[in-house]
Write a protein that holds these residues in place. Sequence first.
Motif, PDB file in Angstrom:
ATOM      1  N   GLY A   1       0.830  -1.202   0.000  1.00 48.18           N
ATOM      2  CA  GLY A   1       0.000   0.000   0.000  1.00 48.18           C
ATOM      3  C   GLY A   1       0.856   1.240   0.000  1.00 48.18           C
ATOM      4  O   GLY A   1       2.016   1.220   0.392  1.00 48.18           O
ATOM      5  N   ILE A   2       0.260   2.307  -0.436  1.00 44.70           N
ATOM      6  CA  ILE A   2       0.984   3.565  -0.593  1.00 44.70           C
ATOM      7  C   ILE A   2       1.516   4.072   0.745  1.00 44.70           C
ATOM      8  O   ILE A   2       0.871   3.919   1.777  1.00 44.70           O
ATOM      9  CB  ILE A   2       0.072   4.604  -1.284  1.00 44.70           C
ATOM     10  N   ALA A   3       2.702   4.640   0.702  1.00 44.93           N
ATOM     11  CA  ALA A   3       3.328   5.172   1.915  1.00 44.93           C
ATOM     12  C   ALA A   3       2.514   6.348   2.444  1.00 44.93           C
ATOM     13  O   ALA A   3       1.926   7.095   1.672  1.00 44.93           O
ATOM     14  CB  ALA A   3       4.761   5.617   1.609  1.00 44.93           C
ATOM     15  N   PRO A   4       2.472   6.521   3.775  1.00 50.29           N
ATOM     16  CA  PRO A   4       1.686   7.614   4.367  1.00 50.29           C
ATOM     17  C   PRO A   4       2.039   8.986   3.805  1.00 50.29           C
ATOM     18  O   PRO A   4       1.159   9.797   3.555  1.00 50.29           O
ATOM     19  CB  PRO A   4       2.021   7.525   5.850  1.00 50.29           C
ATOM     20  N   ALA A   5       3.318   9.246   3.588  1.00 51.18           N
ATOM     21  CA  ALA A   5       3.718  10.560   3.081  1.00 51.18           C
ATOM     22  C   ALA A   5       3.157  10.811   1.688  1.00 51.18           C
ATOM     23  O   ALA A   5       2.692  11.896   1.381  1.00 51.18           O
ATOM     24  CB  ALA A   5       5.240  10.681   3.067  1.00 51.18           C
ATOM     25  N   ARG A   6       3.192   9.799   0.865  1.00 50.77           N
ATOM     26  CA  ARG A   6       2.680   9.950  -0.498  1.00 50.77           C
ATOM     27  C   ARG A   6       1.155  10.065  -0.482  1.00 50.77           C
ATOM     28  O   ARG A   6       0.563  10.870  -1.184  1.00 50.77           O
ATOM     29  CB  ARG A   6       3.119   8.778  -1.370  1.00 50.77           C
ATOM     30  N   ALA A   7       0.503   9.266   0.351  1.00 53.72           N
ATOM     31  CA  ALA A   7      -0.957   9.284   0.430  1.00 53.72           C
ATOM     32  C   ALA A   7      -1.473  10.641   0.911  1.00 53.72           C
ATOM     33  O   ALA A   7      -2.486  11.127   0.429  1.00 53.72           O
ATOM     34  CB  ALA A   7      -1.450   8.177   1.364  1.00 53.72           C
ATOM     35  N   ALA A   8      -0.757  11.252   1.839  1.00 54.29           N
ATOM     36  CA  ALA A   8      -1.192  12.525   2.399  1.00 54.29           C
ATOM     37  C   ALA A   8      -0.643  13.731   1.644  1.00 54.29           C
ATOM     38  O   ALA A   8      -1.013  14.855   1.933  1.00 54.29           O
ATOM     39  CB  ALA A   8      -0.773  12.612   3.871  1.00 54.29           C
ATOM     40  N   GLY A   9       0.255  13.480   0.675  1.00 54.13           N
ATOM     41  CA  GLY A   9       0.829  14.579  -0.086  1.00 54.13           C
ATOM     42  C   GLY A   9       1.975  15.277   0.619  1.00 54.13           C
ATOM     43  O   GLY A   9       2.396  16.348   0.230  1.00 54.13           O
ATOM     44  N   TRP A  10       2.534  14.664   1.681  1.00 54.68           N
ATOM     45  CA  TRP A  10       3.636  15.282   2.413  1.00 54.68           C
ATOM     46  C   TRP A  10       4.908  15.323   1.592  1.00 54.68           C
ATOM     47  O   TRP A  10       5.780  16.130   1.844  1.00 54.68           O
ATOM     48  CB  TRP A  10       3.947  14.523   3.699  1.00 54.68           C
ATOM     49  N   ASP A  11       5.046  14.388   0.642  1.00 54.01           N
ATOM     50  CA  ASP A  11       6.294  14.281  -0.115  1.00 54.01           C
ATOM     51  C   ASP A  11       6.206  14.926  -1.487  1.00 54.01           C
ATOM     52  O   ASP A  11       7.008  14.649  -2.350  1.00 54.01           O
ATOM     53  CB  ASP A  11       6.691  12.809  -0.263  1.00 54.01           C
TER      54      ASP A  11
END
Length: 156
Positions: free
Chosen positions: A108-118
């Motif tokens: 599953g997608i990494a939290p940073a990518r999912a939330a747009g942090w990265d």
Amino acid sequence: MTEPPVDELVHEAELRRRASEDLQRNIASIYAVARDPDGLIEATTTASGELKSLRLRPEAMHRGVRWLSETIMATAHQAAEFARQRSLNQLALVLGDDAARQLEGAMGIAPARAAGWDVIGDRAPAAVQAPAAVPVAEEEDDDIYSFDPSSLRSDR
């Protein structure tokens, strides 16, 4: 496409080898702290979601049971996402970006990518919402509304 120079590959392999030596210990020691947007609740968790501490400001007690329970859960979840992202970052140091991307595809997608942090400046995230909690530095105080689950005895 040209291959990178051999000395660059050797250097990269050496960096990964060093990072892998301490990987398990490093990941086990990762924790994160998050606060709710009002700063009334602070949760500290591991990447696996284990709650290490929970701090409530006195004002939180007057918001109602439903708000309190939902906000505690959301804040603890956000802290676990921060810790999980830190763990993935450590793993990427060992595996490299390509393998980390493949792992992300499997789990599953990494939290940073999912939330747009990265998000990189030249590409916009898709439907990004601000995280529900803000990471904070660990601070020590003797708040009577603090709760540390590790203080509980397991023989009861």
